[in-house]
Design a protein around this motif. Structure first.
Motif, mmCIF file in Angstrom:
data_model
loop_
_atom_site.group_PDB
_atom_site.id
_atom_site.type_symbol
_atom_site.label_atom_id
_atom_site.label_comp_id
_atom_site.label_asym_id
_atom_site.label_seq_id
_atom_site.Cartn_x
_atom_site.Cartn_y
_atom_site.Cartn_z
ATOM 1 N N MET A 67 26.618 48.862 59.753
ATOM 2 C CA MET A 67 27.188 50.185 59.871
ATOM 3 C C MET A 67 28.501 50.086 60.641
ATOM 4 N N ASN A 68 29.420 50.895 60.254
ATOM 5 C CA ASN A 68 30.734 50.921 60.858
ATOM 6 C C ASN A 68 30.639 51.500 62.269
ATOM 7 N N PRO A 69 31.210 50.848 63.282
ATOM 8 C CA PRO A 69 31.136 51.352 64.662
ATOM 9 C C PRO A 69 31.794 52.724 64.800
ATOM 10 N N HIS A 70 32.804 52.975 64.003
ATOM 11 C CA HIS A 70 33.467 54.280 64.069
ATOM 12 C C HIS A 70 32.488 55.394 63.682
ATOM 13 N N PHE A 71 31.733 55.154 62.608
ATOM 14 C CA PHE A 71 30.740 56.144 62.179
ATOM 15 C C PHE A 71 29.613 56.283 63.194
ATOM 16 N N ALA A 72 29.255 55.211 63.849
ATOM 17 C CA ALA A 72 28.200 55.261 64.873
ATOM 18 C C ALA A 72 28.652 56.101 66.053
ATOM 19 N N ASN A 73 29.907 55.937 66.467
ATOM 20 C CA ASN A 73 30.439 56.746 67.565
ATOM 21 C C ASN A 73 30.514 58.224 67.168
ATOM 22 N N LEU A 74 30.931 58.463 65.924
ATOM 23 C CA LEU A 74 31.022 59.835 65.426
ATOM 24 C C LEU A 74 29.642 60.478 65.370
ATOM 25 N N GLU A 75 28.667 59.727 64.924
ATOM 26 C CA GLU A 75 27.289 60.235 64.865
ATOM 27 C C GLU A 75 26.760 60.546 66.272
ATOM 28 N N THR A 76 27.037 59.681 67.215
ATOM 29 C CA THR A 76 26.615 59.903 68.599
ATOM 30 C C THR A 76 27.290 61.151 69.162
ATOM 31 N N SER A 77 28.570 61.301 68.861
ATOM 32 C CA SER A 77 29.328 62.464 69.334
ATOM 33 C C SER A 77 28.777 63.755 68.733
ATOM 34 N N LEU A 78 28.470 63.720 67.442
ATOM 35 C CA LEU A 78 27.917 64.905 66.777
ATOM 36 C C LEU A 78 26.528 65.246 67.328
ATOM 37 N N SER A 79 25.734 64.234 67.625
ATOM 38 C CA SER A 79 24.405 64.467 68.193
ATOM 39 C C SER A 79 24.521 65.118 69.565
ATOM 40 N N ALA A 80 25.490 64.656 70.361
ATOM 41 C CA ALA A 80 25.694 65.237 71.696
ATOM 42 C C ALA A 80 26.146 66.685 71.573
ATOM 43 N N ARG A 81 27.043 66.959 70.628
ATOM 44 C CA ARG A 81 27.504 68.337 70.421
ATOM 45 C C ARG A 81 26.370 69.229 69.920
ATOM 46 N N ALA A 82 25.548 68.700 69.051
ATOM 47 C CA ALA A 82 24.410 69.470 68.547
ATOM 48 C C ALA A 82 23.445 69.803 69.683
ATOM 49 N N ALA A 83 23.243 68.841 70.583
ATOM 50 C CA ALA A 83 22.368 69.087 71.734
ATOM 51 C C ALA A 83 22.977 70.153 72.644
ATOM 52 N N THR A 84 24.319 70.088 72.823
ATOM 53 C CA THR A 84 25.001 71.093 73.646
ATOM 54 C C THR A 84 24.880 72.479 73.013
ATOM 55 N N ILE A 85 25.086 72.549 71.718
ATOM 56 C CA ILE A 85 24.980 73.827 71.000
ATOM 57 C C ILE A 85 23.557 74.375 71.102
ATOM 58 N N GLU A 86 22.572 73.507 70.961
ATOM 59 C CA GLU A 86 21.173 73.934 71.066
ATOM 60 C C GLU A 86 20.884 74.465 72.469
ATOM 61 N N ALA A 87 21.437 73.803 73.496
ATOM 62 C CA ALA A 87 21.241 74.265 74.877
ATOM 63 C C ALA A 87 21.884 75.643 75.077
ATOM 64 N N ILE A 88 23.068 75.839 74.496
ATOM 65 C CA ILE A 88 23.745 77.138 74.585
ATOM 66 C C ILE A 88 22.912 78.207 73.892
ATOM 67 N N HIS A 89 22.351 77.902 72.741
ATOM 68 C CA HIS A 89 21.491 78.847 72.014
ATOM 69 C C HIS A 89 20.269 79.232 72.858
ATOM 70 N N ARG A 90 19.655 78.250 73.499
ATOM 71 C CA ARG A 90 18.488 78.532 74.346
ATOM 72 C C ARG A 90 18.863 79.429 75.530
ATOM 73 N N GLU A 91 20.009 79.126 76.167
ATOM 74 C CA GLU A 91 20.468 79.948 77.295
ATOM 75 C C GLU A 91 20.759 81.383 76.844
#
Length: 111
Positions: free
Chosen positions: A1-25
């Motif tokens: 797997m391309n490291p660029h895509f892995a970093n992008l996936e990690t970044s998107l997962s972190a943003r999704a977690a942040t968005i989910e936390a905002i939704h819960r709040e």
């Protein structure tokens, strides 16, 4: 797997977690606001019911007092500091009897 895509996936997962936390709040804030609104509404309804019950309970006494004052002569009303026009206002919350002499002592009297 391309490291660029892995970093992008990690970044998107972190943003999704942040968005989910905002939704819960936001959901928790909405629930708290709704609870507070219901409490305030029930408190106001309770106060209104209490006021109605108090008015019903005191009405016979007020009616009897009004009738008794209405049967007094103008001289008798003046003796207690009222005029006939004050009878209807006696039960208003801000009504207060004012002495005929406004608190001044009669001439010739010392404190």
């Amino acid at each position: 797997m391309n490291p660029h895509f892995a970093n992008l996936e990690t970044s998107l997962s972190a943003r999704a977690a942040t968005i989910e936390a905002i939704h819960r709040e936001a959901a928790a804030a909405r629930a708290a606001a709704r609870t507070q609104a219901f409490r305030k509404a029930f408190k106001m309804i309770g106060a209104g019911i209490g006021a109605v019950l108090t008015a019903i309970a005191t009405w016979p006494t007020k009616r009897d007092t009004y009738k008794a004052l209405d049967q007094l002569s103008d001289t008798q009303l003046a003796d207690i500091g009222l005029v006939r026009g004050d009878i209807g206002r006696v039960f208003e919350p801000g009504f207060a009897l004012q002495a005929a002499n406004d608190g001044a002592l009669p001439a010739g009297r010392a404190a």
